[in-house]
Design an enzyme around this catalytic site. Structure first.
Site, PDB file in Angstrom:
ATOM      1  N   HIS A   9       0.801  -1.224   0.000  1.00 26.58           N
ATOM      2  CA  HIS A   9       0.000   0.000   0.000  1.00 26.58           C
ATOM      3  C   HIS A   9       0.837   1.279   0.000  1.00 26.58           C
ATOM      4  O   HIS A   9       0.293   2.370   0.160  1.00 26.58           O
ATOM      5  CB  HIS A   9      -0.935  -0.002   1.209  1.00 26.58           C
ATOM      6  CG  HIS A   9      -0.200   0.114   2.509  1.00 26.58           C
ATOM      7  ND1 HIS A   9       0.489  -0.943   3.058  1.00 26.58           N
ATOM      8  CD2 HIS A   9      -0.019   1.167   3.326  1.00 26.58           C
ATOM      9  CE1 HIS A   9       1.060  -0.523   4.184  1.00 26.58           C
ATOM     10  NE2 HIS A   9       0.767   0.737   4.374  1.00 26.58           N
ATOM     11  N   MET A  60      -7.990   8.985  -1.721  1.00 26.27           N
ATOM     12  CA  MET A  60      -8.437   7.878  -0.870  1.00 26.27           C
ATOM     13  C   MET A  60      -9.958   7.804  -0.849  1.00 26.27           C
ATOM     14  O   MET A  60     -10.540   6.713  -0.886  1.00 26.27           O
ATOM     15  CB  MET A  60      -7.881   8.040   0.539  1.00 26.27           C
ATOM     16  CG  MET A  60      -6.376   7.846   0.618  1.00 26.27           C
ATOM     17  SD  MET A  60      -5.728   8.027   2.289  1.00 26.27           S
ATOM     18  CE  MET A  60      -5.705   9.803   2.451  1.00 26.27           C
TER      19      MET A  60
END
Length: 151
Positions: A9, A60
């Site tokens: 990530h 996000m």
């Protein structure tokens, strides 16, 4: 264009599989390398563009929105819903890493399996091998952090 992303990530643990885009592409290697680097460092690029006054919150949020919509489509019975997700798994491509991002198939009950990937290109395999140690360290830190809490 859909680009499967596997691995972790952050930074070089993010591995976009530009050899497996849909539709297929014919990017020259210099563009593949440049685009891979840009994808891996997109969050940093946003923070730098904001001169340190913020984060990639909208990115996000957009990703969360897309994933939530895909989950809802799958819960409503749509077939063939696939999203990349960082999940616990034992797929061969994860090479023993307990948590790994890869394309998951979603259905009414959640994750129903993993979407097949073709073999990595030589460049992707090289990047994968160079990031495994960093990703293993990230996983270990995350597990330790999780164990440090009691409810």
């Amino acid at each position: 264009m859909n680009v499967p992303v596997i691995g972790g990530h952050s930074g070089n643990t993010i591995l976009p599989l530009l050899s497996q885009t849909s539709p297929k592409n014919a990017l020259p290697m210099d563009q593949v390398k440049a685009l891979t680097n840009r994808i891996q460092n997109a969050g940093t690029e946003v923070v730098e563009a904001k001169a340190g006054t913020g984060s990639a919150t909208l990115s996000m949020a957009a990703a969360a929105h897309r994933f939530a919509e895909s989950c809802l489509r799958a819960l409503n019975g749509e077939f063939g819903v696939v999203e990349c997700a960082y999940v616990e798994n034992s797929e061969a491509i994860s090479q023993g890493l307990a948590f790994f991002a890869l394309p998951v198939r979603l259905n009414k009950t959640g994750v129903s399996g993993f979407a097949p990937l073709t073999p990595l290109s030589d460049y992707e395999a090289q990047l994968f091998n160079s990031m495994k140690g960093a990703l293993a360290g990230n996983i270990r830190k995350g597990q330790e952090f999780g164990r440090s809490f009691t409810l």
